[in-house]
Design a protein around this motif. Structure first.
Motif, PDB file in Angstrom:
ATOM      1  N   UNK A 232     -27.421  15.454  18.371  1.00  0.00           N
ATOM      2  CA  UNK A 232     -26.251  15.129  17.318  1.00  0.00           C
ATOM      3  C   UNK A 232     -26.650  15.857  16.171  1.00  0.00           C
ATOM      4  N   UNK A 233     -25.807  16.942  15.840  1.00  0.00           N
ATOM      5  CA  UNK A 233     -25.855  17.723  14.742  1.00  0.00           C
ATOM      6  C   UNK A 233     -24.709  17.665  13.710  1.00  0.00           C
ATOM      7  N   UNK A 234     -24.060  16.631  13.902  1.00  0.00           N
ATOM      8  CA  UNK A 234     -22.958  16.247  12.641  1.00  0.00           C
ATOM      9  C   UNK A 234     -23.776  16.045  11.550  1.00  0.00           C
ATOM     10  N   UNK A 283     -31.905  19.576  32.029  1.00  0.00           N
ATOM     11  CA  UNK A 283     -31.411  18.358  31.776  1.00  0.00           C
ATOM     12  C   UNK A 283     -29.779  18.548  31.365  1.00  0.00           C
ATOM     13  N   UNK A 284     -28.785  18.069  31.990  1.00  0.00           N
ATOM     14  CA  UNK A 284     -27.578  18.228  31.403  1.00  0.00           C
ATOM     15  C   UNK A 284     -27.467  17.870  29.998  1.00  0.00           C
ATOM     16  N   UNK A 285     -26.637  18.514  29.208  1.00  0.00           N
ATOM     17  CA  UNK A 285     -26.775  18.638  27.993  1.00  0.00           C
ATOM     18  C   UNK A 285     -25.491  18.608  27.059  1.00  0.00           C
ATOM     19  N   UNK A 286     -25.418  17.953  25.900  1.00  0.00           N
ATOM     20  CA  UNK A 286     -24.070  17.833  25.221  1.00  0.00           C
ATOM     21  C   UNK A 286     -24.649  17.666  23.761  1.00  0.00           C
ATOM     22  N   UNK A 287     -23.761  18.760  22.873  1.00  0.00           N
ATOM     23  CA  UNK A 287     -24.223  18.683  21.338  1.00  0.00           C
ATOM     24  C   UNK A 287     -23.026  18.384  20.666  1.00  0.00           C
ATOM     25  N   UNK A 288     -23.340  17.385  19.768  1.00  0.00           N
ATOM     26  CA  UNK A 288     -21.938  16.912  18.924  1.00  0.00           C
ATOM     27  C   UNK A 288     -22.020  17.698  17.442  1.00  0.00           C
ATOM     28  N   UNK A 515     -19.052  12.687  25.063  1.00  0.00           N
ATOM     29  CA  UNK A 515     -20.302  13.183  25.461  1.00  0.00           C
ATOM     30  C   UNK A 515     -20.910  12.352  26.562  1.00  0.00           C
ATOM     31  N   UNK A 516     -20.670  11.091  26.617  1.00  0.00           N
ATOM     32  CA  UNK A 516     -21.043  10.195  27.819  1.00  0.00           C
ATOM     33  C   UNK A 516     -20.203  10.429  29.053  1.00  0.00           C
ATOM     34  N   UNK A 517     -18.673  10.521  28.684  1.00  0.00           N
ATOM     35  CA  UNK A 517     -17.911  10.737  29.797  1.00  0.00           C
ATOM     36  C   UNK A 517     -18.184  12.230  30.513  1.00  0.00           C
TER      37      UNK A 517
END
Length: 521
Positions: A232-234, A283-288, A515-517
């Motif tokens: 999370x970079x918000x 690792x599967x990755x998401x960035x906010x 992100x969870x979705x």
């Protein structure tokens, strides 16, 4: 990419402005039969002398210089800046990730300095200070009273490393005195938690300690057996590029170009992953991200996007792709001068245009807040390095998936509350009044149970009535869930820790939900 901020374009209007100022002074001097000229090698020196000799009010030469330098730098670009000696020290503390103090968090409540947290391992913990203590004097001088501010308290408590400070406190009505030796205090910039099987890491800035804190968080989440990650970079405005480099190192098993910088007077410099880490590369990755993600945040998200390492989710980012170098001046002040631009591995620069000047640059930011569309030259197309997806240059970083800001909870009631410091005051008062009752609260589940059974939210509503905040039932229905979350977040920060507190903010968070979705597909 070429900008219109050439030396001629910058200097000509400034020289014209200076000429007008000098002309005005000369006209005034002629009218009063005073000498109509000055004779120095610098036009700026001429103006300074004229102001000093003839201006109607008394002015400080230092303050005039500060304003002139600051305004001049803003005409170069929006991120070159001048800082006073005090501002320089504050920024250096933020960037290094350390400051010298006694290891407490405090809150000024009703003109009294209340210790809200004792930093583990710090000087105050060793000395025996406790959360809930009220500081009444520092070095035998009173510190409470009308008009006391956070800055004035910090100015008295912070100081030279190794130097002792006397702290007088009131604990349960009993006055006590402590002598504490000041020591470095590490600034926390990374928080983590587990959400289902997903590891969540919040990075608030990129300072000198961030990379190590990030790696520690990764290792803790690995022990917790997470199978994917959210970074999370918000609201992260950036910081040191080397911190971003070390964080990205965790996701590359080989040596890869992460970013390069280049400027008219700065040769191209390339930054690579070390190829010695990469423990979380698979690792599967998401960035906010959001509109307040800037600089090193944008570089981090942009590298993940360029290499197709993960999914970037949120809003178009701030658009700061300029590199500043700090130059210290003789009086302790400093100059942060833009020396080059950042370029992502795909070759694009995310700096948004500032050709219309500093004020327009800021106005554009506020006008486009929460935007989900870029304003770019569609002919300047770049491609991600693995999946060859189209990406564009300038105007910030466009997320792979956009999320709309949720404003459904904003009511007139909430707006009225936000104009005052009611939430922060209430949470500190509540924790202080219930400190002994909550001594056994050591988890989010126990905290929520205590707050529910104690009727915390109803007590907050009573506080609103006491402070003459009027609201309708419709307002309360609209904002209740959000207010309860914010109250629980602040109280958890005082009673538990900020890892648990930040996890509370993820409830009903559309960015995290997206992100969870994506990660659970």
């Amino acid at each position: 990419m070429k900008y219109k901020n050439t030396k001629v374009a910058i200097l000509v209007p400034m020289l014209i402005a200076l000429s007008v100022v000098v002309g005005m002074f000369i006209a005034r001097l002629v009218w009063t039969d005073s000498p109509s000229f000055v004779n120095s090698e610098s036009k700026i020196d001429d103006v300074m002398k004229l102001i000093d000799m003839y201006y109607v009010d008394e002015l400080s030469p230092d303050s005039i210089e500060d304003v002139m330098i600051s305004d001049f730098l803003h005409n170069l670009d929006p991120h070159s800046s001048y800082m006073t000696a005090k501002e320089t020290l504050e920024v250096e503390s933020e960037l290094t990730g350390n400051f010298v103090g006694i290891g407490i968090r405090f809150y000024v409540l009703h003109d009294t300095v209340l210790i809200t947290n004792i930093i583990p391992g710090g000087a105050s913990e060793k000395a025996g200070l406790m959360a809930g203590d009220k500081i009444i004097n520092v070095d035998d001088k009173p510190i409470s009273g009308i008009g006391i501010s956070n800055d004035s308290v910090r100015g008295r408590i912070l100081g030279e490393e190794g130097k002792k400070v006397k702290i007088g406190i009131l604990r349960d009505g009993v006055a006590m005195n402590f002598e504490i030796r000041r020591a470095p205090v590490e600034v926390e910039s990374v928080y983590y938690s587990k959400v289902g099987d997903i590891g969540y890491i919040k990075v608030t800035s990129f300072n000198g300690n961030t990379a190590q804190q990030f790696e520690d968080a990764l290792n803790m989440l690995k022990i917790m057996k997470v199978n994917s990650l959210v970074i999370d970079l918000r609201d992260n405005s950036g910081g040191f590029m080397h911190a971003a480099q070390e964080i990205l190192d965790n996701f590359f098993t080989d040596k890869q170009l992460l970013v390069y910088t280049e400027g008219a007077n700065s040769r191209r410099e390339e930054v690579y992953s070390s190829g010695r880490n990469g423990k979380f590369a698979n690792y599967p990755l998401a960035v906010l991200v959001d509109e307040n993600s800037a600089s090193a945040s944008e570089i981090t998200a942009g590298v993940i996007q360029d290499y197709d390492k993960g999914t970037v989710i949120g809003n178009v980012t701030f658009g700061k792709g300029l590199v500043q170098r700090m130059f210290n001046l003789s009086d302790g002040s400093s100059l942060r001068l833009t020396v080059s631009r950042y370029y992502l591995p795909s070759g694009r620069c995310i700096q948004r245009s500032y050709k219309d000047g500093y004020i327009s640059y800021l106005e554009q930011y506020y006008a486009n807040y929460g935007r989900n569309k870029q304003t770019v030259d569609s002919s300047k197309v770049f491609y991600t390095l693995n999946q060859k997806r189209k990406v564009y240059e300038g105007d910030g970083l466009m997320p792979d998936i956009t999320v709309e800001h949720d404003t459904s909870y904003v009511s007139n009631m909430l707006l009225a509350i936000s104009r005052k410091n009611i939430i922060a005051d209430f949470c500190v008062e509540y924790c202080d009044a219930n400190r002994k009752k909550m001594e056994q609260v050591d988890s989010k589940k126990k905290l929520d149970s205590f707050l529910e059974n104690d009727g915390m939210f109803n007590k907050f509503l009573a506080r609103l009535s006491h402070d003459s905040i009027q609201y309708s039932q419709a307002d309360l229905t609209q904002s209740r869930k959000y207010l309860n979350k914010i109250l629980r977040f602040q109280i958890a920060g005082y009673v538990l820790d900020y890892n648990i507190a930040n996890a509370i903010l993820l409830e009903d968070d559309p960015y995290m939900d997206k992100a969870i979705e994506i990660l659970e597909k």
